[in-house]
Enzyme design. Sequence first.
Site, PDB file in Angstrom:
ATOM      1  N   HIS A 115       3.197  14.002   1.436  1.00 45.72           N
ATOM      2  CA  HIS A 115       2.610  15.320   1.197  1.00 45.72           C
ATOM      3  C   HIS A 115       3.684  16.373   1.413  1.00 45.72           C
ATOM      4  O   HIS A 115       4.542  16.218   2.279  1.00 45.72           O
ATOM      5  CB  HIS A 115       1.441  15.587   2.147  1.00 45.72           C
ATOM      6  CG  HIS A 115       0.218  14.791   1.815  1.00 45.72           C
ATOM      7  ND1 HIS A 115      -0.507  15.018   0.670  1.00 45.72           N
ATOM      8  CD2 HIS A 115      -0.391  13.779   2.457  1.00 45.72           C
ATOM      9  CE1 HIS A 115      -1.522  14.158   0.639  1.00 45.72           C
ATOM     10  NE2 HIS A 115      -1.464  13.390   1.704  1.00 45.72           N
ATOM     11  N   HIS A 165       1.565   5.068  -1.912  1.00 47.92           N
ATOM     12  CA  HIS A 165       1.135   6.131  -2.818  1.00 47.92           C
ATOM     13  C   HIS A 165       2.358   6.800  -3.415  1.00 47.92           C
ATOM     14  O   HIS A 165       3.054   7.560  -2.758  1.00 47.92           O
ATOM     15  CB  HIS A 165       0.272   7.154  -2.078  1.00 47.92           C
ATOM     16  CG  HIS A 165      -1.021   6.580  -1.570  1.00 47.92           C
ATOM     17  ND1 HIS A 165      -2.144   6.486  -2.368  1.00 47.92           N
ATOM     18  CD2 HIS A 165      -1.354   6.033  -0.371  1.00 47.92           C
ATOM     19  CE1 HIS A 165      -3.125   5.917  -1.661  1.00 47.92           C
ATOM     20  NE2 HIS A 165      -2.668   5.626  -0.455  1.00 47.92           N
ATOM     21  N   HIS A 212       0.850  -1.209   0.000  1.00 46.32           N
ATOM     22  CA  HIS A 212       0.000   0.000   0.000  1.00 46.32           C
ATOM     23  C   HIS A 212       0.879   1.251   0.000  1.00 46.32           C
ATOM     24  O   HIS A 212       1.206   1.817   1.044  1.00 46.32           O
ATOM     25  CB  HIS A 212      -0.930  -0.004   1.212  1.00 46.32           C
ATOM     26  CG  HIS A 212      -2.069   0.962   1.089  1.00 46.32           C
ATOM     27  ND1 HIS A 212      -3.359   0.667   1.450  1.00 46.32           N
ATOM     28  CD2 HIS A 212      -2.122   2.248   0.616  1.00 46.32           C
ATOM     29  CE1 HIS A 212      -4.157   1.701   1.212  1.00 46.32           C
ATOM     30  NE2 HIS A 212      -3.420   2.684   0.725  1.00 46.32           N
ATOM     31  N   ASN A 223      -6.232   9.091   7.043  1.00 52.30           N
ATOM     32  CA  ASN A 223      -7.536   8.470   6.850  1.00 52.30           C
ATOM     33  C   ASN A 223      -7.341   7.034   6.402  1.00 52.30           C
ATOM     34  O   ASN A 223      -6.741   6.812   5.366  1.00 52.30           O
ATOM     35  CB  ASN A 223      -8.323   9.249   5.797  1.00 52.30           C
ATOM     36  CG  ASN A 223      -9.766   8.781   5.706  1.00 52.30           C
ATOM     37  OD1 ASN A 223     -10.235   8.033   6.552  1.00 52.30           O
ATOM     38  ND2 ASN A 223     -10.441   9.193   4.662  1.00 52.30           N
ATOM     39  N   HIS A 263     -10.712   0.725   0.290  1.00 52.05           N
ATOM     40  CA  HIS A 263     -10.596   1.752   1.337  1.00 52.05           C
ATOM     41  C   HIS A 263     -12.010   1.845   1.909  1.00 52.05           C
ATOM     42  O   HIS A 263     -12.909   2.347   1.245  1.00 52.05           O
ATOM     43  CB  HIS A 263     -10.150   3.069   0.699  1.00 52.05           C
ATOM     44  CG  HIS A 263     -10.288   4.276   1.582  1.00 52.05           C
ATOM     45  ND1 HIS A 263      -9.213   5.047   1.941  1.00 52.05           N
ATOM     46  CD2 HIS A 263     -11.376   4.860   2.149  1.00 52.05           C
ATOM     47  CE1 HIS A 263      -9.635   6.039   2.715  1.00 52.05           C
ATOM     48  NE2 HIS A 263     -10.941   5.964   2.850  1.00 52.05           N
ATOM     49  N   ASP A 297       0.631   2.294   3.851  1.00 56.38           N
ATOM     50  CA  ASP A 297      -0.183   3.424   3.383  1.00 56.38           C
ATOM     51  C   ASP A 297       0.691   4.678   3.278  1.00 56.38           C
ATOM     52  O   ASP A 297       0.299   5.775   3.689  1.00 56.38           O
ATOM     53  CB  ASP A 297      -1.393   3.679   4.292  1.00 56.38           C
ATOM     54  CG  ASP A 297      -2.413   4.618   3.639  1.00 56.38           C
ATOM     55  OD1 ASP A 297      -2.236   4.967   2.444  1.00 56.38           O
ATOM     56  OD2 ASP A 297      -3.373   5.008   4.323  1.00 56.38           O
ATOM     57  N   ARG A 351       3.410   9.497  -6.136  1.00 57.10           N
ATOM     58  CA  ARG A 351       2.619  10.653  -6.593  1.00 57.10           C
ATOM     59  C   ARG A 351       2.827  10.965  -8.076  1.00 57.10           C
ATOM     60  O   ARG A 351       2.510  12.052  -8.515  1.00 57.10           O
ATOM     61  CB  ARG A 351       2.948  11.879  -5.749  1.00 57.10           C
ATOM     62  CG  ARG A 351       2.632  11.723  -4.260  1.00 57.10           C
ATOM     63  CD  ARG A 351       1.156  11.479  -4.007  1.00 57.10           C
ATOM     64  NE  ARG A 351       0.841  11.567  -2.577  1.00 57.10           N
ATOM     65  CZ  ARG A 351      -0.253  11.063  -2.020  1.00 57.10           C
ATOM     66  NH1 ARG A 351      -1.134  10.399  -2.749  1.00 57.10           N
ATOM     67  NH2 ARG A 351      -0.466  11.198  -0.725  1.00 57.10           N
ATOM     68  N   GLY A 364      -2.709  11.687   5.614  1.00 54.92           N
ATOM     69  CA  GLY A 364      -1.683  10.735   5.195  1.00 54.92           C
ATOM     70  C   GLY A 364      -0.307  11.040   5.745  1.00 54.92           C
ATOM     71  O   GLY A 364       0.042  12.190   5.995  1.00 54.92           O
ATOM     72  N   HIS A 386      -5.782  -0.877   5.069  1.00 56.66           N
ATOM     73  CA  HIS A 386      -5.656  -0.137   6.344  1.00 56.66           C
ATOM     74  C   HIS A 386      -6.845  -0.287   7.297  1.00 56.66           C
ATOM     75  O   HIS A 386      -7.520   0.679   7.623  1.00 56.66           O
ATOM     76  CB  HIS A 386      -5.370   1.341   6.086  1.00 56.66           C
ATOM     77  CG  HIS A 386      -6.158   2.009   4.986  1.00 56.66           C
ATOM     78  ND1 HIS A 386      -7.532   1.975   4.926  1.00 56.66           N
ATOM     79  CD2 HIS A 386      -5.750   2.725   3.905  1.00 56.66           C
ATOM     80  CE1 HIS A 386      -7.927   2.648   3.852  1.00 56.66           C
ATOM     81  NE2 HIS A 386      -6.882   3.111   3.227  1.00 56.66           N
TER      82      HIS A 386
HETATM   83 ZN   LIG Z   1      -6.980   4.532   1.735  1.00 63.26          ZN
END
Ligand SMILES: [Zn+2]
Lengths: 310, 427
Positions: free
Chosen positions: B309, B64, B62, B278, B180, B305, B66, B324, B232
């Site tokens: 940012h 992210h 998991h 979240n 999610h 997760d 970007r 996040g 998550h």
């Molecule tokens: Zn999520």
Amino acid sequence: MQLKTKHLLGLENVSSSDIQSILDTAVSFKQVLERPIKKVPTLQGKTVVNLFYENSTRTRISFELAEKRLSADSVNFSVSGSSVSKGETFKDTVRNIEAMKVDMIVVRHGSAGVPQYLTKISDSVVINAGDGIHEHPTQALLDMYSIREKLGKLEGLKVCIVGDIAHSRVALSNIFGLQAMGAEVSVCGPATLIPRNIGDLGVKVIHNIDEAIQENDVLNILRIQLERKARAAFPSTREYHKYYGITKERMEKNKKDVLLLHPGPINRGVEISSEMADGEHQIILEQVTNGVAVRMAILYLLGTRQGEDN
Amino acid sequence: MQTLLKNLRIIDTTLNIDQKADILIDNGLIEKIGTDIEVNDWNVDIHDLSGCIAAPGFIDIHVHLREPGREDEETVVSGCMGAAAGGFTAIASMPNTDPAADAAEIIESIITKSEKTPVDVYPIGAATIERKGEVLAPIGELVEAGAVAFSDDGVAIKTAGILRRVMEYASMYNAPVIEHCEDESMAGGSMNEGFNSTRFGLTAIPPIAEELTVARDIMMAEYTGAKVHIAHISTAKAVQLVREGKAKGIKVTAEVTPHHFTLTDDSLADYDTNFKMNPPLRTKDDVAAMIEGLRDGTIDCIASDHAPHSIEEKEMEFEYAPNGILGLETTLGLTLNNLYHQGVLSIPQIVEKLVVNPRNILGIPVPVIREGEKANLTIFDPEKEYKVRVAGFKSKSRNSPFDGHTLKGAPVAIFNKGKLVLSQVSG
Ligand SMILES: [Zn+2]
């Protein structure tokens, strides 16, 4: 009367001795307000910035008057909308203000926690003038001052906060402050306007207004928010008024002498009828006068405080 | 080019190995495993790794990245370097980029960009076009391009109707649907609803918003026969729902993040936006349920997760800041510190949660440590104590609540695609 707290961010962690000091100091400032020349030189040379991210004319004017009567230099800095939409970040705005050498910042913001955040990015003394739906400590202190002035004490009193507890910053500050001073606090309103976990704060939840009137010495009636999000939590203002509005008939039916407070602005005919808003039980305008005295006390005590501990 | 890794404890749960040995790697392949391997060639890169454990390469399913869209926060390459530094030889990337990974070219481009890095990237495709929950993404084409699972992460798949179609379609490819779980009509708050949200005056997401969607998804997985993976997971009731689903034989799996098994919403007292995510941090009862779920196998794997940012976005009024936190470079440390050293999971169990189970969920091959195999290894030191230093992270972003935390258990190196990459996380 040295305060233990360095800032006034909320009442959750303020000691009863600090609250006592503020209320006692406010008594002498109220006397100043009754003199022909309503000004003292106590904060001469101090600069206070009223940093308002929300339009709240009443609170701002109350602070401004309090600052002027203490002879502080006060400046208003109003920003409409969030810093996100404005382009400049909150932090940059604060840094700019600090570069102008200020001593205290009175902050009003739509987002909870901003006063705490402010203490991390600034060296000024911070006073919370309302943050989101979190706290509004100066309002609660003036409410407590007004109750004490009228009924002579806070300890042992039964106080019920009526209305939209969930979307109110006044409710939480009143709960913390009144409990610290030994009052017994309850809340009354429809279930959808009361936070699910409020009972954990040691607060009794009442859904029947007649019961609230009968059981309490004081009702602090909150303004019903008419914004869309808050409005979605109850059927209509008509229904609200029918079941929770403070009216003459309701007061007479319960035959009870209850002190009525309202932090304003009032929605006449919603949370309180016009008759009651102008009637004998209420002290709504005295609250406004007391607001200036209490804010003077807070500004004075924090503005002249020595030492770094908090 | 030969590499000799000396004095390791090798743990491979697939092969049921737990032994002390050296590993000689030649040209990316495991040439020899044995005690006291001697080489005379001065060209061999020799590392003494006494006290360290070598396991098959860890995977974080998991993450992210970007790219495309916010390359200032993370790129495929910087995310992979962060993964390598954190002890991962593989990651699965979430599709909520801008544009979303709902087209084969985006999946292909992510894979291509990752090829130059030491980390394998398994892209997760969007379940619906633009993650809007209206039109099915071209799942077949995405699979062909290399997508291994489907998700609208960031949000749950919008309606039961489209969820059913996604599940039916994805199960033709045996691909899991990763959810999610958050009911849209109750979403939008900035912390967990409970005692603390009342005190802190923050808008709140009730736990039931997660649980309703978990329940819906498990029922739909039962109905369609598809595989659903709960991303998550964060509430005690959600864990219980997964436990019951598994007991009924429904194909449901779940992951938990390190922050959800270590932190509670008490951390929000200072309104530090590095604790805003979240699903939000929950209560200590929920944390206890995460630990129990990990222990009894209800929770199959640990995933970070990882959500980078920019500083500008996070240095913000709490309610305006994005959700996040970073995870790639703290997951292994937090897992060892809070699970291994607390006696929750043994090292072999951790290997299951970070190597075997996550790959089985995605249906991708699990590397093994055996002569003749490609060397795909994570090497870590479970006893090493260090301070997390976010400033040294390989990720482009800095949004971690764990800066300055002291952890016991550190990534040391990975070996993948013929290269040894030393970790600097604990450096
Ligand atoms: Zn999520």
